[in-house]
Design a protein around this motif. Structure first.
Motif, short mmCIF file in Angstrom:
data_model
loop_
_atom_site.label_atom_id
_atom_site.label_comp_id
_atom_site.label_asym_id
_atom_site.label_seq_id
_atom_site.Cartn_x
_atom_site.Cartn_y
_atom_site.Cartn_z
N TRP A 76 3.55 15.14 0.38
CA TRP A 76 3.50 13.84 1.04
C TRP A 76 3.18 12.71 0.06
O TRP A 76 3.54 11.56 0.29
CB TRP A 76 2.47 13.86 2.17
N LEU A 77 2.53 13.05 -1.05
CA LEU A 77 2.23 12.03 -2.05
C LEU A 77 3.49 11.43 -2.64
O LEU A 77 3.52 10.25 -3.01
CB LEU A 77 1.38 12.64 -3.18
N HIS B 193 -4.46 10.35 0.62
CA HIS B 193 -4.11 11.75 0.84
C HIS B 193 -5.28 12.69 0.54
O HIS B 193 -5.53 13.64 1.30
CB HIS B 193 -2.91 12.12 -0.02
N MET C 103 -0.95 6.33 7.73
CA MET C 103 -1.09 5.39 6.62
C MET C 103 -1.03 3.95 7.11
O MET C 103 -1.80 3.09 6.65
CB MET C 103 -0.01 5.64 5.58
N ASP D 156 0.83 -1.21 0.00
CA ASP D 156 0.00 0.00 0.00
C ASP D 156 0.86 1.25 0.00
O ASP D 156 0.59 2.22 -0.73
CB ASP D 156 -0.93 0.01 1.21
N LEU D 157 1.91 1.25 0.81
CA LEU D 157 2.77 2.44 0.90
C LEU D 157 3.48 2.74 -0.43
O LEU D 157 3.81 3.89 -0.71
CB LEU D 157 3.81 2.26 2.01
N LYS D 158 3.70 1.70 -1.24
CA LYS D 158 4.37 1.89 -2.52
C LYS D 158 3.40 2.09 -3.68
O LYS D 158 3.84 2.33 -4.81
CB LYS D 158 5.24 0.66 -2.81
N ARG E 277 1.00 4.14 -5.73
CA ARG E 277 0.69 5.56 -5.98
C ARG E 277 -0.82 5.83 -5.90
O ARG E 277 -1.25 6.83 -5.34
CB ARG E 277 1.24 5.97 -7.35
N SER F 117 -3.90 1.23 6.54
CA SER F 117 -3.59 0.03 5.78
C SER F 117 -3.81 -1.23 6.60
O SER F 117 -4.44 -2.19 6.14
CB SER F 117 -2.15 0.09 5.28
N TRP G 133 -3.19 4.09 -4.29
CA TRP G 133 -3.66 3.97 -2.90
C TRP G 133 -3.26 5.21 -2.11
O TRP G 133 -4.07 5.76 -1.35
CB TRP G 133 -3.05 2.72 -2.27
N ARG G 134 -2.03 5.66 -2.30
CA ARG G 134 -1.54 6.84 -1.59
C ARG G 134 -2.36 8.08 -1.95
O ARG G 134 -2.66 8.92 -1.10
CB ARG G 134 -0.05 7.07 -1.90
N GLU G 135 -2.73 8.19 -3.22
CA GLU G 135 -3.50 9.36 -3.65
C GLU G 135 -4.90 9.34 -3.03
O GLU G 135 -5.41 10.38 -2.58
CB GLU G 135 -3.60 9.39 -5.17
#
Length: 212
Positions: A127-128, A97, A159, A86-88, A90, A163, A92-94
């Motif tokens: 942070w993205l 955020h 995060m 999840d942290l990697k 993009r 997650s 999911w991160r968007e």
């Protein structure tokens, strides 16, 4: 009776109006216990040890509420790998955020309504693009941090909490044959991203405001 049971996510407590509508859709709603993650032997998260059955003992006795699913303690190696995906990711991160920036319902998973202004340091789009892994966060948690690194650790932990809650949802639903159900649009989007990305067999339902 519908012949269906569901697990409420990502929180361990549910608003009364949502619970009523969930019970009209499902035979029983399962609830996890509070989530207290042990990131390292000396660091982690905390939560209140309350349960839905404390407020609705009659529903617990009738079997309409099922509780006692443990999601606390150290993270397994398997959970570590899932969180890092999840942290990697993009996309999911968007989703995460933008929800943190724009959705009060999502932000209240981290702070009380009247404390949302404390999230201001994490509204920037920078942070993205921040590369981070669970190992990085564990290392940071062991150090004495300056204010900037402390902000980074806190964003990372938000995060991780999100997650891990979603992955515990997947795990419990698969183990017990449950649908994943929520009244939080952002968490529904995040879970559906995981389901699509990892090609999981899991039914997800979002209780929309004012409708079924």
């Amino acid at each position: 009776m519908t012949g269906r049971d569901a697990l409420y996510h990502p929180f361990h407590l549910c608003p009364p109006e949502s619970l009523e509508r969930f019970l009209a859709r499902y035979d029983a709603i399962h609830f996890r216990d509070y989530m207290a993650i042990q990131l390292t032997p000396l660091s982690g998260t905390m939560a209140y040890p309350d349960r839905m059955g404390d407020t609705y003992p009659h529903l617990l006795e009738e079997g309409r509420i099922v509780q006692g699913h443990n999601v606390s303690g150290p993270l397994s190696a398997e959970m570590d790998a899932r969180i890092d995906r999840d942290l990697k990711d993009r996309e999911w991160r968007e989703i995460f955020h933008l929800a943190l920036r724009h959705e009060p319902r999502f932000r209240r998973g981290f702070v009380e309504r009247n404390e949302e202004k404390v999230l201001a340091p994490w509204m920037s789009d920078r942070w993205l693009a921040w590369p981070v892994t669970l190992a990085d966060l564990r290392q940071m948690s062991r150090l004495k941090l300056d204010p900037e690194r402390a902000e980074a650790l806190e964003y990372g932990m938000m995060m991780v909490k999100t997650s891990s809650a979603l992955w515990y949802t997947v795990k419990l639903c698969q183990r017990h044959g449950l649908e994943a159900t929520t009244d939080s649009p952002a968490h529904d989007r995040l879970l559906r991203r995981i389901i699509a990305r990892d090609r999981l067999e899991l039914q997800a339902f979002l209780l929309k405001s004012g409708s079924d």
